[in-house]
Motif scaffolding. Structure first.
Motif, PDB file in Angstrom:
ATOM      1  N   HIS A  57     -30.262 -22.986 -33.875  1.00 46.00           N
ATOM      2  CA  HIS A  57     -29.154 -23.543 -34.650  1.00 46.00           C
ATOM      3  C   HIS A  57     -28.861 -24.998 -34.271  1.00 46.00           C
ATOM      4  CE1 HIS A  57     -25.288 -24.002 -36.628  1.00 46.00           C
ATOM      5  NE2 HIS A  57     -24.809 -24.432 -35.485  1.00 46.00           N
ATOM      6  N   MET A  58     -28.831 -25.269 -32.979  1.00 47.38           N
ATOM      7  CA  MET A  58     -28.437 -26.611 -32.530  1.00 47.38           C
ATOM      8  C   MET A  58     -29.584 -27.613 -32.581  1.00 47.38           C
ATOM      9  SD  MET A  58     -25.641 -25.821 -29.575  1.00 47.38           S
ATOM     10  CE  MET A  58     -25.249 -27.539 -29.395  1.00 47.38           C
ATOM     11  N   ARG A  59     -30.791 -27.105 -32.799  1.00 49.99           N
ATOM     12  CA  ARG A  59     -31.976 -27.967 -32.861  1.00 49.99           C
ATOM     13  C   ARG A  59     -32.115 -28.834 -31.610  1.00 49.99           C
ATOM     14  NH1 ARG A  59     -30.225 -28.849 -38.669  1.00 49.99           N
ATOM     15  NH2 ARG A  59     -31.456 -27.341 -39.825  1.00 49.99           N
ATOM     16  N   ARG A  60     -31.928 -28.180 -30.502  1.00 54.33           N
ATOM     17  CA  ARG A  60     -32.105 -28.829 -29.191  1.00 54.33           C
ATOM     18  C   ARG A  60     -33.222 -28.095 -28.463  1.00 54.33           C
ATOM     19  NH1 ARG A  60     -29.340 -33.319 -29.774  1.00 54.33           N
ATOM     20  NH2 ARG A  60     -27.122 -33.080 -29.979  1.00 54.33           N
ATOM     21  N   ASP A  61     -33.798 -28.751 -27.469  1.00 53.81           N
ATOM     22  CA  ASP A  61     -34.847 -28.053 -26.736  1.00 53.81           C
ATOM     23  C   ASP A  61     -34.226 -27.026 -25.785  1.00 53.81           C
ATOM     24  OD1 ASP A  61     -34.503 -29.189 -24.027  1.00 53.81           O
ATOM     25  OD2 ASP A  61     -35.246 -31.046 -24.919  1.00 53.81           O
ATOM     26  N   LYS A  62     -35.060 -26.108 -25.377  1.00 56.04           N
ATOM     27  CA  LYS A  62     -34.615 -24.980 -24.567  1.00 56.04           C
ATOM     28  C   LYS A  62     -33.962 -25.439 -23.256  1.00 56.04           C
ATOM     29  CE  LYS A  62     -36.532 -20.448 -23.564  1.00 56.04           C
ATOM     30  NZ  LYS A  62     -37.757 -19.651 -23.498  1.00 56.04           N
ATOM     31  N   ALA A  63     -34.494 -26.494 -22.659  1.00 53.00           N
ATOM     32  CA  ALA A  63     -33.950 -26.990 -21.390  1.00 53.00           C
ATOM     33  C   ALA A  63     -32.518 -27.503 -21.555  1.00 53.00           C
ATOM     34  CB  ALA A  63     -34.846 -28.085 -20.824  1.00 53.00           C
ATOM     35  N   GLN A  64     -32.251 -28.212 -22.641  1.00 55.67           N
ATOM     36  CA  GLN A  64     -30.893 -28.721 -22.896  1.00 55.67           C
ATOM     37  C   GLN A  64     -29.910 -27.567 -23.076  1.00 55.67           C
ATOM     38  OE1 GLN A  64     -32.002 -31.182 -26.304  1.00 55.67           O
ATOM     39  NE2 GLN A  64     -31.134 -32.956 -25.246  1.00 55.67           N
ATOM     40  N   ILE A  65     -30.324 -26.559 -23.829  1.00 52.88           N
ATOM     41  CA  ILE A  65     -29.459 -25.403 -24.064  1.00 52.88           C
ATOM     42  C   ILE A  65     -29.242 -24.647 -22.766  1.00 52.88           C
ATOM     43  CG2 ILE A  65     -29.258 -23.192 -25.278  1.00 52.88           C
ATOM     44  CD1 ILE A  65     -28.787 -25.731 -27.030  1.00 52.88           C
ATOM     45  N   THR A  66     -30.276 -24.484 -21.975  1.00 57.65           N
ATOM     46  CA  THR A  66     -30.165 -23.782 -20.689  1.00 57.65           C
ATOM     47  C   THR A  66     -29.175 -24.488 -19.775  1.00 57.65           C
ATOM     48  OG1 THR A  66     -32.409 -22.911 -20.873  1.00 57.65           O
ATOM     49  CG2 THR A  66     -31.449 -22.996 -18.655  1.00 57.65           C
ATOM     50  N   ARG A  67     -29.240 -25.817 -19.722  1.00 60.99           N
ATOM     51  CA  ARG A  67     -28.303 -26.582 -18.886  1.00 60.99           C
ATOM     52  C   ARG A  67     -26.866 -26.381 -19.361  1.00 60.99           C
ATOM     53  NH1 ARG A  67     -32.535 -30.300 -18.802  1.00 60.99           N
ATOM     54  NH2 ARG A  67     -31.740 -31.421 -20.607  1.00 60.99           N
ATOM     55  N   ALA A  68     -26.667 -26.474 -20.666  1.00 60.62           N
ATOM     56  CA  ALA A  68     -25.315 -26.284 -21.215  1.00 60.62           C
ATOM     57  C   ALA A  68     -24.811 -24.875 -20.912  1.00 60.62           C
ATOM     58  CB  ALA A  68     -25.305 -26.547 -22.712  1.00 60.62           C
ATOM     59  N   LEU A  69     -25.647 -23.876 -21.125  1.00 57.34           N
ATOM     60  CA  LEU A  69     -25.238 -22.489 -20.859  1.00 57.34           C
ATOM     61  C   LEU A  69     -24.930 -22.271 -19.381  1.00 57.34           C
ATOM     62  CD1 LEU A  69     -27.674 -20.493 -23.179  1.00 57.34           C
ATOM     63  CD2 LEU A  69     -25.232 -20.967 -23.529  1.00 57.34           C
ATOM     64  N   ASN A  70     -25.750 -22.832 -18.510  1.00 53.10           N
ATOM     65  CA  ASN A  70     -25.480 -22.702 -17.069  1.00 53.10           C
ATOM     66  C   ASN A  70     -24.146 -23.336 -16.686  1.00 53.10           C
ATOM     67  OD1 ASN A  70     -27.818 -21.254 -16.550  1.00 53.10           O
ATOM     68  ND2 ASN A  70     -29.003 -23.060 -15.978  1.00 53.10           N
ATOM     69  N   ASP A  71     -23.849 -24.492 -17.266  1.00 55.52           N
ATOM     70  CA  ASP A  71     -22.562 -25.149 -17.007  1.00 55.52           C
ATOM     71  C   ASP A  71     -21.400 -24.293 -17.512  1.00 55.52           C
ATOM     72  OD1 ASP A  71     -23.909 -27.326 -15.930  1.00 55.52           O
ATOM     73  OD2 ASP A  71     -23.615 -28.618 -17.697  1.00 55.52           O
ATOM     74  N   LEU A  72     -21.550 -23.733 -18.706  1.00 57.38           N
ATOM     75  CA  LEU A  72     -20.487 -22.913 -19.282  1.00 57.38           C
ATOM     76  C   LEU A  72     -20.306 -21.600 -18.516  1.00 57.38           C
ATOM     77  CD1 LEU A  72     -21.247 -23.549 -23.057  1.00 57.38           C
ATOM     78  CD2 LEU A  72     -19.383 -24.526 -21.692  1.00 57.38           C
ATOM     79  N   LEU A  73     -21.407 -21.032 -18.043  1.00 52.80           N
ATOM     80  CA  LEU A  73     -21.328 -19.822 -17.208  1.00 52.80           C
ATOM     81  C   LEU A  73     -20.628 -20.142 -15.890  1.00 52.80           C
ATOM     82  CD1 LEU A  73     -24.872 -18.327 -17.812  1.00 52.80           C
ATOM     83  CD2 LEU A  73     -22.714 -17.107 -18.186  1.00 52.80           C
ATOM     84  N   ALA A  74     -21.034 -21.241 -15.260  1.00 54.02           N
ATOM     85  CA  ALA A  74     -20.440 -21.642 -13.979  1.00 54.02           C
ATOM     86  C   ALA A  74     -18.957 -21.957 -14.139  1.00 54.02           C
ATOM     87  CB  ALA A  74     -21.179 -22.854 -13.403  1.00 54.02           C
ATOM     88  N   GLY A  75     -18.577 -22.482 -15.294  1.00 53.70           N
ATOM     89  CA  GLY A  75     -17.178 -22.803 -15.552  1.00 53.70           C
ATOM     90  C   GLY A  75     -16.358 -21.601 -16.001  1.00 53.70           C
TER      91      GLY A  75
END
Length: 141
Positions: A57-75
């Motif tokens: 959906h976001m048309r981003r690479d997997k690494a960018q999404i993984t970083r965002a998800l990790n930040d949101l999980l950590a937060g």
């Protein structure tokens, strides 16, 4: 109006809206990049959301999404739950803290929409919404 004249007003509108939302988010003390906000919004609005659907959906690479998800999980803003249909993936959901943040963001977006639509009639707004959706659909197909 020629279609070549569409680019400038569309760019002005999107830039003005994004700038306004960024400022409102900063002034509200929300310390999240816009990509993280978009990620939260998609998770909040998507049933059975996985990292894969988010990436598409976001048309981003997997690494960018993984970083965002990790930040949101950590937060503490999102949680993962097992996908009963596929053990290799997990469903993403907003946590209670994420839901509360989404409510704050919705208020900011509502205030931006109100300000942006000052002086316009309901008919003009409905026409704009229909036109904008059609244009987006034209580009996405």
């Amino acid at each position: 109006m020629h279609t070549r004249n569409l680019a400038d007003p569309l760019q002005q509108l999107t830039h003005a809206y994004k700038s306004h939302i960024r400022r409102a988010i900063q002034q509200a003390g929300i310390a999240l990049p816009i990509t993280h906000v978009r990620t939260l919004k998609f998770i909040g609005h998507t049933r059975d959301c996985t990292a894969q659907t988010l990436t598409q959906h976001m048309r981003r690479d997997k690494a960018q999404i993984t970083r965002a998800l990790n930040d949101l999980l950590a937060g503490g803003l999102i949680v993962k739950r097992d996908n009963p249909q596929d053990r290799r993936s997990q469903y993403l959901h907003l946590s209670a803290q994420g839901e509360a943040l989404m409510q704050r963001l919705q208020v900011l977006e509502s205030e931006a929409a109100q300000r942006m639509s000052e002086g316009l009639t309901n008919e003009q707004l409905e026409n704009f919404i229909q036109l904008a959706r059609q244009m987006a659909n034209n580009l996405n197909t």
